[in-house]
Motif scaffolding. Structure first.
Motif, PDB file in Angstrom:
ATOM      1  N   LEU A  69       0.846  -1.192   0.000  1.00  0.00           N
ATOM      2  CA  LEU A  69       0.000   0.000   0.000  1.00  0.00           C
ATOM      3  C   LEU A  69       0.884   1.246   0.000  1.00  0.00           C
ATOM      4  O   LEU A  69       0.554   2.259  -0.617  1.00  0.00           O
ATOM      5  CB  LEU A  69      -0.910   0.011   1.227  1.00  0.00           C
ATOM      6  N   THR A  70       1.993   1.145   0.719  1.00  0.00           N
ATOM      7  CA  THR A  70       2.971   2.236   0.770  1.00  0.00           C
ATOM      8  C   THR A  70       4.368   1.638   0.658  1.00  0.00           C
ATOM      9  O   THR A  70       4.929   1.172   1.653  1.00  0.00           O
ATOM     10  CB  THR A  70       2.862   3.034   2.088  1.00  0.00           C
ATOM     11  N   PRO A  71       4.952   1.594  -0.540  1.00  0.00           N
ATOM     12  CA  PRO A  71       6.336   1.141  -0.671  1.00  0.00           C
ATOM     13  C   PRO A  71       7.269   1.974   0.196  1.00  0.00           C
ATOM     14  O   PRO A  71       6.903   3.046   0.687  1.00  0.00           O
ATOM     15  CB  PRO A  71       6.624   1.336  -2.168  1.00  0.00           C
ATOM     16  N   LEU A  72       8.486   1.486   0.360  1.00  0.00           N
ATOM     17  CA  LEU A  72       9.406   2.010   1.372  1.00  0.00           C
ATOM     18  C   LEU A  72       9.544   3.528   1.357  1.00  0.00           C
ATOM     19  O   LEU A  72       9.408   4.176   2.396  1.00  0.00           O
ATOM     20  CB  LEU A  72      10.781   1.356   1.200  1.00  0.00           C
ATOM     21  N   MET A  73       9.842   4.123   0.212  1.00  0.00           N
ATOM     22  CA  MET A  73      10.113   5.555   0.184  1.00  0.00           C
ATOM     23  C   MET A  73       8.872   6.367   0.554  1.00  0.00           C
ATOM     24  O   MET A  73       8.969   7.403   1.215  1.00  0.00           O
ATOM     25  CB  MET A  73      10.642   5.982  -1.191  1.00  0.00           C
ATOM     26  N   GLN A  74       7.699   5.897   0.146  1.00  0.00           N
ATOM     27  CA  GLN A  74       6.477   6.594   0.522  1.00  0.00           C
ATOM     28  C   GLN A  74       6.215   6.433   2.017  1.00  0.00           C
ATOM     29  O   GLN A  74       5.813   7.381   2.703  1.00  0.00           O
ATOM     30  CB  GLN A  74       5.286   6.075  -0.280  1.00  0.00           C
ATOM     31  N   LYS A  75       6.472   5.235   2.536  1.00  0.00           N
ATOM     32  CA  LYS A  75       6.294   4.988   3.970  1.00  0.00           C
ATOM     33  C   LYS A  75       7.184   5.927   4.791  1.00  0.00           C
ATOM     34  O   LYS A  75       6.741   6.524   5.780  1.00  0.00           O
ATOM     35  CB  LYS A  75       6.628   3.530   4.300  1.00  0.00           C
ATOM     36  N   ILE A  76       8.432   6.065   4.366  1.00  0.00           N
ATOM     37  CA  ILE A  76       9.368   6.936   5.073  1.00  0.00           C
ATOM     38  C   ILE A  76       8.886   8.386   5.036  1.00  0.00           C
ATOM     39  O   ILE A  76       8.922   9.103   6.048  1.00  0.00           O
ATOM     40  CB  ILE A  76      10.775   6.807   4.476  1.00  0.00           C
ATOM     41  N   ALA A  77       8.420   8.840   3.858  1.00  0.00           N
ATOM     42  CA  ALA A  77       7.941  10.219   3.738  1.00  0.00           C
ATOM     43  C   ALA A  77       6.750  10.470   4.649  1.00  0.00           C
ATOM     44  O   ALA A  77       6.664  11.512   5.313  1.00  0.00           O
ATOM     45  CB  ALA A  77       7.568  10.510   2.285  1.00  0.00           C
ATOM     46  N   LEU A  78       5.835   9.521   4.706  1.00  0.00           N
ATOM     47  CA  LEU A  78       4.669   9.657   5.577  1.00  0.00           C
ATOM     48  C   LEU A  78       5.077   9.692   7.038  1.00  0.00           C
ATOM     49  O   LEU A  78       4.585  10.516   7.830  1.00  0.00           O
ATOM     50  CB  LEU A  78       3.688   8.508   5.324  1.00  0.00           C
ATOM     51  N   MET A  79       5.987   8.801   7.425  1.00  0.00           N
ATOM     52  CA  MET A  79       6.452   8.752   8.806  1.00  0.00           C
ATOM     53  C   MET A  79       7.149  10.049   9.205  1.00  0.00           C
ATOM     54  O   MET A  79       6.972  10.561  10.314  1.00  0.00           O
ATOM     55  CB  MET A  79       7.406   7.570   8.996  1.00  0.00           C
ATOM     56  N   GLN A  80       7.934  10.585   8.310  1.00  0.00           N
ATOM     57  CA  GLN A  80       8.636  11.828   8.605  1.00  0.00           C
ATOM     58  C   GLN A  80       7.646  12.967   8.828  1.00  0.00           C
ATOM     59  O   GLN A  80       7.814  13.780   9.743  1.00  0.00           O
ATOM     60  CB  GLN A  80       9.592  12.180   7.458  1.00  0.00           C
ATOM     61  N   ASN A  81       6.606  13.017   8.012  1.00  0.00           N
ATOM     62  CA  ASN A  81       5.588  14.048   8.177  1.00  0.00           C
ATOM     63  C   ASN A  81       4.796  13.877   9.465  1.00  0.00           C
ATOM     64  O   ASN A  81       4.178  14.824   9.939  1.00  0.00           O
ATOM     65  CB  ASN A  81       4.648  14.064   6.969  1.00  0.00           C
ATOM     66  N   LEU A  82       4.821  12.663  10.019  1.00  0.00           N
ATOM     67  CA  LEU A  82       4.119  12.401  11.275  1.00  0.00           C
ATOM     68  C   LEU A  82       5.019  12.608  12.497  1.00  0.00           C
ATOM     69  O   LEU A  82       4.597  12.377  13.620  1.00  0.00           O
ATOM     70  CB  LEU A  82       3.561  10.976  11.273  1.00  0.00           C
ATOM     71  N   GLY A  83       6.251  13.025  12.270  1.00  0.00           N
ATOM     72  CA  GLY A  83       7.120  13.374  13.384  1.00  0.00           C
ATOM     73  C   GLY A  83       8.261  12.418  13.661  1.00  0.00           C
ATOM     74  O   GLY A  83       9.068  12.670  14.574  1.00  0.00           O
ATOM     75  N   ALA A  84       8.358  11.324  12.920  1.00  0.00           N
ATOM     76  CA  ALA A  84       9.464  10.379  13.143  1.00  0.00           C
ATOM     77  C   ALA A  84      10.783  11.008  12.688  1.00  0.00           C
ATOM     78  O   ALA A  84      10.838  11.679  11.651  1.00  0.00           O
ATOM     79  CB  ALA A  84       9.215   9.078  12.396  1.00  0.00           C
ATOM     80  N   GLU A  85      11.831  10.761  13.471  1.00  0.00           N
ATOM     81  CA  GLU A  85      13.136  11.350  13.179  1.00  0.00           C
ATOM     82  C   GLU A  85      14.174  10.311  12.759  1.00  0.00           C
ATOM     83  O   GLU A  85      15.236  10.662  12.246  1.00  0.00           O
ATOM     84  CB  GLU A  85      13.641  12.096  14.418  1.00  0.00           C
ATOM     85  N   ARG A  86      13.876   9.043  13.014  1.00  0.00           N
ATOM     86  CA  ARG A  86      14.791   7.963  12.634  1.00  0.00           C
ATOM     87  C   ARG A  86      13.954   6.780  12.153  1.00  0.00           C
ATOM     88  O   ARG A  86      12.907   6.490  12.726  1.00  0.00           O
ATOM     89  CB  ARG A  86      15.678   7.557  13.797  1.00  0.00           C
ATOM     90  N   PHE A  87      14.442   6.088  11.122  1.00  0.00           N
ATOM     91  CA  PHE A  87      13.713   4.952  10.557  1.00  0.00           C
ATOM     92  C   PHE A  87      14.669   3.768  10.440  1.00  0.00           C
ATOM     93  O   PHE A  87      15.659   3.817   9.707  1.00  0.00           O
ATOM     94  CB  PHE A  87      13.152   5.307   9.181  1.00  0.00           C
ATOM     95  N   TYR A  88      14.374   2.701  11.200  1.00  0.00           N
ATOM     96  CA  TYR A  88      15.118   1.443  11.098  1.00  0.00           C
ATOM     97  C   TYR A  88      14.391   0.540  10.105  1.00  0.00           C
ATOM     98  O   TYR A  88      13.237   0.145  10.337  1.00  0.00           O
ATOM     99  CB  TYR A  88      15.189   0.748  12.456  1.00  0.00           C
ATOM    100  N   ASN A  89      15.060   0.205   9.028  1.00  0.00           N
ATOM    101  CA  ASN A  89      14.457  -0.649   8.015  1.00  0.00           C
ATOM    102  C   ASN A  89      15.082  -2.042   8.094  1.00  0.00           C
ATOM    103  O   ASN A  89      16.226  -2.253   7.703  1.00  0.00           O
ATOM    104  CB  ASN A  89      14.671  -0.057   6.622  1.00  0.00           C
ATOM    105  N   ILE A  90      14.317  -2.999   8.634  1.00  0.00           N
ATOM    106  CA  ILE A  90      14.818  -4.366   8.792  1.00  0.00           C
ATOM    107  C   ILE A  90      14.685  -5.131   7.479  1.00  0.00           C
ATOM    108  O   ILE A  90      13.590  -5.206   6.906  1.00  0.00           O
ATOM    109  CB  ILE A  90      14.055  -5.106   9.909  1.00  0.00           C
TER     110      ILE A  90
END
Length: 326
Positions: A69-90
């Motif tokens: 529904l949200t590939p990685l780069m879109q997921k990261i962009a959404l998370m950043q807009n929601l206030g996340a400052e670090r993203f661990y991608n397993i």
């Protein structure tokens, strides 16, 4: 946002974080609430830990979950807009899936300076989803990490889930999907050259290529929507669009393709990234006897789409619909 690729154990880090863990397929309203609660609890920076691919694809080879529904780069962009400052991608693999839950907490999460761990109710962890949130709380006590379990968000008494949203999209219930997502469903891709038939028929279209294949494909048919044309990282243009998804049976199209007629627009967008937002399902894909019948129907589709836009959307609404997309 700081991005950290994790192929084994996360790198040791002493910086205090509040960590949120989940698949976050879709970054829907329930996920948004989870991030908002984590911000309330925040001690240190807000970090998110997620997976490259859906476990159902990696472990069960379920083709339905190969796409996101949200590939990685879109997921990261959404998370950043929601206030996340670090993203661990397993990098989730069958081997990674064999890690017992307690080992993951004691030997993996302990490498981070987690002040609080935030998960949704129903969260499971470890080999075979062996451990629930009660187990997680117990394991985290061993490393002195507080755990907050957030109740699942519901819509009409039914929990909001990525599985339900996927079903809505594949069945053409695009407005229902948007309601659960909290925004219009978006498919992004690079514009590629087609056979130019639409231009010959008086309905020039853009064809989505590289990138679009990562998304859960909407049901074949015609949609009212919008396009965000990305001219540069800091400049984009928005247009209403008549979107066609499917196999183009009238012209023996073959493979599934998403294309869009950008209303009241002229210009060269080949090679540019375009984010297509799906607003409303107008009709099923049909096979016409000839191109004249196809053109007649396309004119009716455009009239229907314009009526929808006039009733439901302003230009400001178009811009807001894609504000999370990077």
């Amino acid at each position: 946002m700081e991005y950290i690729e994790v192929t084994s154990k996360p790198p040791e880090d002493s910086k205090p974080i509040t960590l949120v863990i989940g698949k976050f397929d879709g970054v829907h309203r329930g996920h948004v609430m989870l991030l908002q609660k984590a911000l309330d609890y925040r001690d240190g920076m807000l970090a998110v830990m997620s997976f490259t691919d859906h476990p159902n694809w990696i472990l069960r080879n379920d083709i339905e979950y190969k796409r996101s529904l949200t590939p990685l780069m879109q997921k990261i962009a959404l998370m950043q807009n929601l206030g996340a400052e670090r993203f661990y991608n397993i990098q989730f693999t069958p081997k990674y899936a064999q890690i017992p839950a307690r080992d993951f907490v004691i030997h993996y999460l302990s490498r981070l300076n987690i002040k609080r761990l935030v998960v949704g109710d129903g969260f499971h962890l470890g080999k075979g989803r062996e451990s629930d949130t009660n187990d997680l709380i117990g394991y985290c006590k061993e490393i002195n990490v507080a755990v907050s379990v957030i109740p699942l968000l519901k819509d009409n008494e039914e929990k909001i889930s990525s599985t339900t949203i996927r079903s809505h999209i594949k069945e053409g219930r695009i407005e229902a999907a948007g309601k659960l997502l909290g925004r219009h469903y978006v498919v992004a891709g690079e514009v590629i050259h087609g056979n130019a038939l639409g231009r010959e028929l008086g309905f020039p279209t853009i064809n989505l290529g590289h990138g679009a294949e990562q998304y859960v494909p909407p049901k074949a048919g015609v949609y009212a929507g919008s396009a965000e044309i990305c001219h540069s990282p800091n400049e984009s243009e928005h247009r209403h669009a008549l979107i066609s998804a499917g196999y183009r049976p009238t012209v023996d199209g073959g493979n599934y393709l998403i294309e869009a007629n950008l209303l009241d627009f002229s210009g060269d967008v080949y090679g540019k990234k375009v984010n297509l937002s799906f607003y409303s399902y107008l009709r099923e894909e049909l096979k016409f006897n000839n191109l004249e019948e196809l053109v007649k129907q396309m004119k009716l589709d455009e009239l229907q789409a314009r009526a929808y836009f006039q009733m439901h959307h302003t230009k400001q609404a178009i811009i807001a619909s894609s504000k999370f997309i990077g």
